[in-house]
Write a protein that holds these residues in place. Structure first.
Motif, PDB file in Angstrom:
ATOM      1  N   VAL A  95       0.831  -1.195   0.000  1.00  0.00           N
ATOM      2  CA  VAL A  95       0.000   0.000   0.000  1.00  0.00           C
ATOM      3  C   VAL A  95       0.869   1.250   0.000  1.00  0.00           C
ATOM      4  N   VAL A  96       0.289   2.334  -0.503  1.00  0.00           N
ATOM      5  CA  VAL A  96       0.960   3.629  -0.455  1.00  0.00           C
ATOM      6  C   VAL A  96       0.401   4.362   0.757  1.00  0.00           C
ATOM      7  N   ALA A  97       1.210   4.418   1.817  1.00  0.00           N
ATOM      8  CA  ALA A  97       0.749   5.030   3.066  1.00  0.00           C
ATOM      9  C   ALA A  97       1.244   6.464   3.120  1.00  0.00           C
ATOM     10  N   TYR A  98       0.420   7.341   3.689  1.00  0.00           N
ATOM     11  CA  TYR A  98       0.827   8.750   3.742  1.00  0.00           C
ATOM     12  C   TYR A  98       0.460   9.355   5.083  1.00  0.00           C
ATOM     13  N   ASN A  99       1.055  10.512   5.366  1.00  0.00           N
ATOM     14  CA  ASN A  99       0.809  11.192   6.625  1.00  0.00           C
ATOM     15  C   ASN A  99       0.345  12.623   6.342  1.00  0.00           C
ATOM     16  N   LEU A 100      -0.960  12.771   6.149  1.00  0.00           N
ATOM     17  CA  LEU A 100      -1.583  14.086   6.009  1.00  0.00           C
ATOM     18  C   LEU A 100      -2.823  14.052   6.893  1.00  0.00           C
ATOM     19  N   LYS A 138      -8.382  12.571   4.385  1.00  0.00           N
ATOM     20  CA  LYS A 138      -8.849  11.242   4.787  1.00  0.00           C
ATOM     21  C   LYS A 138      -8.682  10.211   3.669  1.00  0.00           C
ATOM     22  N   ASP A 139      -9.067  10.601   2.472  1.00  0.00           N
ATOM     23  CA  ASP A 139      -9.102   9.596   1.407  1.00  0.00           C
ATOM     24  C   ASP A 139      -8.373  10.115   0.182  1.00  0.00           C
ATOM     25  N   LEU A 140      -7.064   9.929   0.176  1.00  0.00           N
ATOM     26  CA  LEU A 140      -6.251  10.443  -0.914  1.00  0.00           C
ATOM     27  C   LEU A 140      -6.355   9.520  -2.123  1.00  0.00           C
ATOM     28  N   LYS A 141      -6.507  10.135  -3.312  1.00  0.00           N
ATOM     29  CA  LYS A 141      -6.504   9.354  -4.552  1.00  0.00           C
ATOM     30  C   LYS A 141      -5.256   9.704  -5.346  1.00  0.00           C
ATOM     31  N   SER A 184      -2.546   1.756  11.750  1.00  0.00           N
ATOM     32  CA  SER A 184      -3.554   2.753  11.394  1.00  0.00           C
ATOM     33  C   SER A 184      -2.998   3.875  10.515  1.00  0.00           C
ATOM     34  N   LEU A 185      -2.156   3.530   9.565  1.00  0.00           N
ATOM     35  CA  LEU A 185      -1.687   4.550   8.622  1.00  0.00           C
ATOM     36  C   LEU A 185      -2.785   4.808   7.587  1.00  0.00           C
ATOM     37  N   SER A 186      -2.846   6.051   7.087  1.00  0.00           N
ATOM     38  CA  SER A 186      -3.775   6.343   5.994  1.00  0.00           C
ATOM     39  C   SER A 186      -3.223   5.709   4.718  1.00  0.00           C
ATOM     40  N   MET A 187      -4.105   5.050   3.952  1.00  0.00           N
ATOM     41  CA  MET A 187      -3.649   4.401   2.729  1.00  0.00           C
ATOM     42  C   MET A 187      -4.327   5.052   1.525  1.00  0.00           C
ATOM     43  N   ALA A 188      -3.526   5.367   0.525  1.00  0.00           N
ATOM     44  CA  ALA A 188      -4.061   6.029  -0.662  1.00  0.00           C
ATOM     45  C   ALA A 188      -4.799   5.033  -1.551  1.00  0.00           C
ATOM     46  N   SER A 189      -5.856   5.522  -2.220  1.00  0.00           N
ATOM     47  CA  SER A 189      -6.486   4.730  -3.276  1.00  0.00           C
ATOM     48  C   SER A 189      -5.655   4.914  -4.530  1.00  0.00           C
ATOM     49  N   VAL A 190      -5.350   3.809  -5.175  1.00  0.00           N
ATOM     50  CA  VAL A 190      -4.446   3.862  -6.323  1.00  0.00           C
ATOM     51  C   VAL A 190      -5.238   3.554  -7.594  1.00  0.00           C
ATOM     52  N   GLN A 191      -4.924   4.295  -8.651  1.00  0.00           N
ATOM     53  CA  GLN A 191      -5.649   4.113  -9.914  1.00  0.00           C
ATOM     54  C   GLN A 191      -5.126   2.875 -10.639  1.00  0.00           C
ATOM     55  N   ASN A 192      -6.048   1.989 -11.018  1.00  0.00           N
ATOM     56  CA  ASN A 192      -5.599   0.794 -11.741  1.00  0.00           C
ATOM     57  C   ASN A 192      -5.719   0.997 -13.242  1.00  0.00           C
ATOM     58  N   LYS A 193      -5.452  -0.067 -13.992  1.00  0.00           N
ATOM     59  CA  LYS A 193      -5.358   0.064 -15.442  1.00  0.00           C
ATOM     60  C   LYS A 193      -6.661   0.505 -16.075  1.00  0.00           C
ATOM     61  N   SER A 194      -7.782   0.076 -15.474  1.00  0.00           N
ATOM     62  CA  SER A 194      -9.061   0.479 -16.061  1.00  0.00           C
ATOM     63  C   SER A 194      -9.496   1.864 -15.602  1.00  0.00           C
ATOM     64  N   GLY A 195      -8.624   2.566 -14.858  1.00  0.00           N
ATOM     65  CA  GLY A 195      -8.890   3.955 -14.526  1.00  0.00           C
ATOM     66  C   GLY A 195      -9.600   4.176 -13.205  1.00  0.00           C
ATOM     67  N   ASN A 216       0.254  19.881  -2.861  1.00  0.00           N
ATOM     68  CA  ASN A 216      -0.782  20.582  -3.623  1.00  0.00           C
ATOM     69  C   ASN A 216      -0.430  20.699  -5.105  1.00  0.00           C
ATOM     70  N   ASP A 217       0.482  19.835  -5.565  1.00  0.00           N
ATOM     71  CA  ASP A 217       0.821  19.782  -6.993  1.00  0.00           C
ATOM     72  C   ASP A 217      -0.446  19.485  -7.803  1.00  0.00           C
ATOM     73  N   PRO A 218      -0.608  20.182  -8.933  1.00  0.00           N
ATOM     74  CA  PRO A 218      -1.823  19.973  -9.743  1.00  0.00           C
ATOM     75  C   PRO A 218      -2.051  18.506 -10.100  1.00  0.00           C
ATOM     76  N   MET A 219      -0.968  17.768 -10.270  1.00  0.00           N
ATOM     77  CA  MET A 219      -1.119  16.372 -10.674  1.00  0.00           C
ATOM     78  C   MET A 219      -1.843  15.552  -9.588  1.00  0.00           C
ATOM     79  N   ILE A 220      -1.630  15.921  -8.328  1.00  0.00           N
ATOM     80  CA  ILE A 220      -2.345  15.244  -7.240  1.00  0.00           C
ATOM     81  C   ILE A 220      -3.734  15.859  -7.073  1.00  0.00           C
ATOM     82  N   ALA A 221      -3.790  17.209  -7.151  1.00  0.00           N
ATOM     83  CA  ALA A 221      -5.054  17.919  -6.912  1.00  0.00           C
ATOM     84  C   ALA A 221      -6.142  17.502  -7.906  1.00  0.00           C
ATOM     85  N   LYS A 222      -5.724  17.241  -9.131  1.00  0.00           N
ATOM     86  CA  LYS A 222      -6.651  16.887 -10.208  1.00  0.00           C
ATOM     87  C   LYS A 222      -7.602  15.748  -9.807  1.00  0.00           C
TER      88      LYS A 222
END
Lengths: 336, 320, 293
Positions: A105-110, A114-117, A227-238, A135-141
């Motif tokens: 998993v991709v864990a983050y600390n923000l 709550k639910d990072l994509k 209890s780390l926050s885990m990012a939702s990751v985009q798969n091949k089907s988007g 706050n990079d546009p690539m993440i914000a998008k």
């Protein structure tokens, strides 16, 4: 239905055959550290019903393959299975058995997010060092409506060689040509342009926990228990998929296992597949001259593939889908 | 030993015993010396392929990339040196203060004994426990300090490099602070022994000349005990350079060079602990070469220490 | 020498010349600073000891000494095999290192104190004390693990032996130096040989002090993790032979402190507590034995 009968047979075989043996049979195995907790748990539970002692040494996949090839252990274990080249060196022949599976998993600390994509571009960009602010546009998008802080991203990575890094970098290489060309898949992270190294999953977990703005990759069990926050990751089907035992199992169930049972879902295609999921393998010899040892080993592996799968979720692993168990048991039956 | 009182046969037997035992002791001595040689030879042998391939470039190379088979240990050499030296900067004044406190009578003996026992207990704590403690206690403190320091020093020429952000918790500074604590017992114990060994007559002489307690300490006692304190410092430096587990847990294990105390770094010993387990082929040879460098470095430090110690002993022999 | 003494007298004279009120004030300040620094040092120490006690005590019971380590996800268990493994490997290290250490010390102090070999032995022993513990592990990996093809208690004991050899040798030499010359002279005067003098007179007198070195060696070896990581490795079970991977307290602490299993983490703190007590006891007994002399 087939699986239930197999499970019943497995537990019956395990308990009936070994209750009678008076001498404590010993088995030794060595290899990957990622599945070590569940193998050790199986060993502990299996000893109670069979009085067979299975000693599993967590020495790393590479050393596992080496020891298995040299014949100093009864079985090996590896997150990278074995290459055809490696298998050719084992004169007794090799049977690969997928024994358990896990998600990375991709864990983050923000604290406020709550639910990072993370899109595929953002994920690769972070670990390439191209995306440096939250706050990079690539993440914000992909996170509309979420207030992303103006905080530098500090990447946490493994400082030791590991199968976890191997699988994670394999996925990054599959989704990003830039990552593939500049860094490539490897079990070490020394070539990465960014990141602080922590030893083991625990080290990376600690780094993520301590540092606001940190992001790192760890095995699901560690992120879940801490209890780390885990990012939702985009798969091949988007689709953005949250790492859960279910989404990991979906990935595995959609895989078409080849005859040698060696496959990585580098970039799975199913709509609800969590993309960074992997099997881990046990390596057995095709032939064991010692009949008692063979019986004990078959009992242990059968136990792990059947009853043993029940502790998977509790320990942060993904239970193998029924179809995989069936194929694994079939492969086990070829061991003589 | 001419011993006419003992019978001839007896003498022969004793002679035999004597010779045999002497040979045995000689063999043991030779084996002790050979052990050091054996360590150097064996590690060199294992490192040979890396020596052949990289030569001196191994020491000057700033990149360590196992999947590209590029191995250079400069960042780890620098990390080993800086972390140990910074640790000394913190530990030496503190250790000396504790040693003076223990050897003077500021407070009653029972209090001093408690302090001494506590410091000695520090030496009994396994490295891995220091690591755990560092994660719980030191990292949050260093992070707070770092966030403050990088803002406070951002316009001051040299300091802005040393306290350049971002302020990671796992950093050179964190590792150095914990290292300082770990080498404190070494410094305190050996310095205290040296201070206590200063003859009472010297102190009495100083008092008789009308000096105060601190004039006696700074002017007479410390200079006399200097060899012991130098020895303490050097032994501590050696220990700091080889310290492994706690460092691997705290320093951040980065193979990139940085001027900042707040950045992650790496040490030779930490590199070994991190990568030895899963290394193969040329990476294993390179790790063996890194181990060889670490041995040579520590041997060099200890030899230098011995030399300084002998020199200072000669200098102060007269007053002792 | 006379220069130094002259300088000192000069310093003291100048010191005496300054105002006495200022001097006693400065004296007090320095005393306060010194005591303050000493107590400042105690803060982190107390913090560590407090954490070890706080996290280690809850699981401490008799059964942790007799049970096998808990598998992930299970409760109960202990570290009986690791305790035995630690004691066993420390014992192996002593068995391997003590004869070499003491015999070398006898050669160096009794037979040929001025010889080149004796000088070299002293020098090498001091250098060996400075060898990082992880190097002992790397060396033992190269000569035992690679040669025998597997991790073993032997390899672990060998690595620890390298570490404790100089401690034993140097304390034994100190112990021998502490035996009064008159004892030896008396022995020779009565017609004893070299061997008789060493065996009957010198060794018995030096033995308690030599034991100090042995106990210090125990304290050093028991707490080490780095030399055992790649040599003895770890085992879930009771040891059955010296040729197999062997558990130790220090490696158990390291392994368990890096899992996600909370019970295992807790167990790591309890094992830390036991290990710290073990090492402290070894240190104390070393001093007690020494003081008796």
């Amino acid at each position: 239905m087939k699986l239930t009968s197999l499970v019943k047979f497995g537990s019956f075989a395990a308990s009936a055959i070994f209750a009678t043996s008076a001498m404590a049979q010993q088995l030794s195995g060595a290899g990957a550290s990622f599945p070590a907790p569940i193998y050790q748990r199986w060993a502990s539970d299996f000893k109670k019903i069979s009085s067979i002692e299975v000693n599993y040494q967590s020495v790393g996949s590479g050393a596992g393959v080496k020891q298995f090839t040299l014949g100093t252990v009864d079985f090996g274990a590896s997150d990278a299975a074995m290459s055809d080249e490696e298998m050719a060196k084992v004169t007794q022949g090799v049977v690969l058995i997928p024994a358990t599976a896990g998600s990375i998993v991709v864990a983050y600390n923000l604290p406020d997010v709550k639910d990072l994509k993370l899109t595929r571009e953002a994920l690769a960009g972070i670990f390439l060092g191209n995306v440096t602010k939250w706050n990079d546009p690539m993440i914000a998008k992909a996170n509309e409506g979420v207030k992303l802080p103006d905080l530098p991203i500090s990447v946490a990575k493994r400082s030791d060689g590991s199968g976890t890094t191997f699988v994670f970098s394999k996925h990054l290489a599959a989704i990003s040509p830039e990552f593939k060309d500049e860094i490539g898949e490897d079990k070490s992270t020394d070539a990465w342009p960014v990141g602080v190294g922590g030893k083991g999953n625990e080290g990376v977990t600690a780094l993520v926990k301590q540092t606001p703005g940190a992001v790192g990759y760890v095995e699901y069990g560690f992120a879940h228990h801490n209890s780390l926050s885990m990012a939702s990751v985009q798969n091949k089907s988007g689709n953005f998929v949250k790492p859960t035992p279910e989404s990991g199992a979906a990935t595995l169930a959609h895989l078409e296992l080849p005859a040698n049972l060696r496959i990585w879902p580098e970039d799975p295609t199913g709509a609800d597949d969590y993309p960074i999921t992997t099997f881990t393998w046990l390596m057995l010899y095709k032939k064991y001259p010692d009949a008692a040892k063979l019986k004990a080993l078959k009992g242990f592996v059968t136990y792990g593939l059947t009853d043993g799968q029940k502790v998977s979720t509790e320990l942060g692993y993904i239970p193998l889908p029924a179809s995989v168990v069936e194929k694994a048991l079939a492969a086990l039956s070829t061991v003589q | 030993m001419e011993t006419p009182a003992i019978q001839q046969g007896g003498i022969k037997e004793f002679r035999k015993g004597t010779d045999f035992f002497r040979i045995l002791c000689w063999v043991a001595s030779a084996a002790t010396v050979a052990t050091l040689a054996w360590i150097l030879v064996e590690i060199t042998r294992q490192a040979w392929p890396a020596i052949e391939k990289f030569g001196f470039g191994f020491v000057t190379g700033a990149r360590w990339l196992p999947n590209r088979e590029v191995f250079g240990v400069l960042p780890f050499l620098v990390g080993t040196a800086t972390s140990s030296l910074i640790a000394l900067v913190f530990a030496l004044p503190l250790g000396l203060a504790v040693a003076i406190f223990l050897s003077e009578d500021f407070l009653p003996l029972p209090v001093r004994q408690v302090v001494r026992f506590t410091v000695e207990m520090l030496a009994a704590i396994p490295s891995v426990v220091y690591g755990l403690w560092g994660i719980f206690v030191v990292i949050p403190l260093v992070q707070q300090f770092g966030s403050w320091a990088m803002v406070a020093c951002k316009d001051i020429p040299v300091l802005k490099e040393i306290f350049a952000g971002p302020a990671y918790g796992n950093s050179l500074l964190t590792a150095s602070l914990v290292l300082a604590l770990m080498i404190l017992p070494t410094i305190t114990a050996i310095s205290r022994t040296a201070l206590v060994a200063v003859p009472g007559t010297l102190r009495e002489g100083a008092y008789a000349l009308g000096s105060t307690r601190w004039e006696a300490i700074l002017g007479v006692i410390l200079p006399t005990a200097a060899p012991g304190i130098v020895a303490a410092t050097i032994l501590a430096l050696g220990r700091a350079m080889g310290e492994t587990m706690a460092i691997a847990m705290l320093i951040g294990n980065s193979s990139r060079l940085s001027w900042s105390l707040l950045s992650p770094a790496g040490t030779l010993a930490g590199l070994l602990a991190n990568q030895f387990g899963e290394a193969e082929g040329l990476q294993m040879n390179s790790l063996m070469l890194a181990a060889l460098l670490l041995v040579i470095l520590t041997l060099f430090v200890n030899m230098a220490g011995e030399a300084v110690l002998r020199y200072t002993e000669k200098q102060t022999a007269g007053i002792r | 020498m006379s220069d130094t003494t002259a300088e000192r007298t000069d310093f003291l004279a100048r010191a005496t010349a300054s105002g006495s009120g200022k001097r006693s004030f400065g004296n007090k300040i320095l005393s306060i600073v010194c005591v303050g620094l000493a107590f400042l040092t105690l803060i982190p120490l107390c913090s560590i000891i407090f954490l070890v006690l706080k996290n280690g005590l809850p699981l401490l019971s008799l059964s942790v000494f007799t049970d096998l380590p808990p598998a992930p996800g299970l409760t109960g268990g202990g570290f009986g095999n690791a305790l035995i493994g630690t004691l066993l490997m420390v014992g192996l290290a002593l068995v391997l290192a003590t004869p070499f250490g003491i015999l070398s010390a006898i050669y160096v102090n009794e037979y040929a104190p001025a010889s080149e070999l004796a000088k070299t032995v002293r020098f090498v022993a001091k250098l060996l004390t400075g060898i990082p513990s992880i190097i002992a592990g790397v060396f033992a990996y190269a000569v035992v693990v690679l040669a025998t093809g597997g991790f073993s208690a032997w390899a672990g004991g060998f690595a620890l032996a390298i570490l404790v050899l100089p401690t034993i040798l140097l304390t034994a030499e100190q112990a021998l130096m502490g035996v009064p010359k008159s004892f030896r002279e008396a022995s020779y005067g009565l017609g004893a040989t070299n061997f008789q003098t060493i065996w009957r007179i010198v060794l018995p007198d030096a033995l308690p002090a030599m034991m100090t070195g042995v106990m210090l060696a125990v304290a050093r070896a028991a707490g080490e993790t780095a030399p055992l990581l790649f040599t003895a490795l770890f085992s879930q079970y009771w040891i059955q032979s010296l040729k197999e991977p062997t558990a130790s307290l220090s490696v158990l602490i390291y392994n368990f402190s890096t899992t996600f299993d909370d019970h295992q983490k807790q167990m790591a703190w309890t094992a830390s507590l036991v290990l710290v007590v073990l090492v402290t006891l070894a240190n104390i007994s070393a001093q007690v034995v020494f003081r008796k002399r």
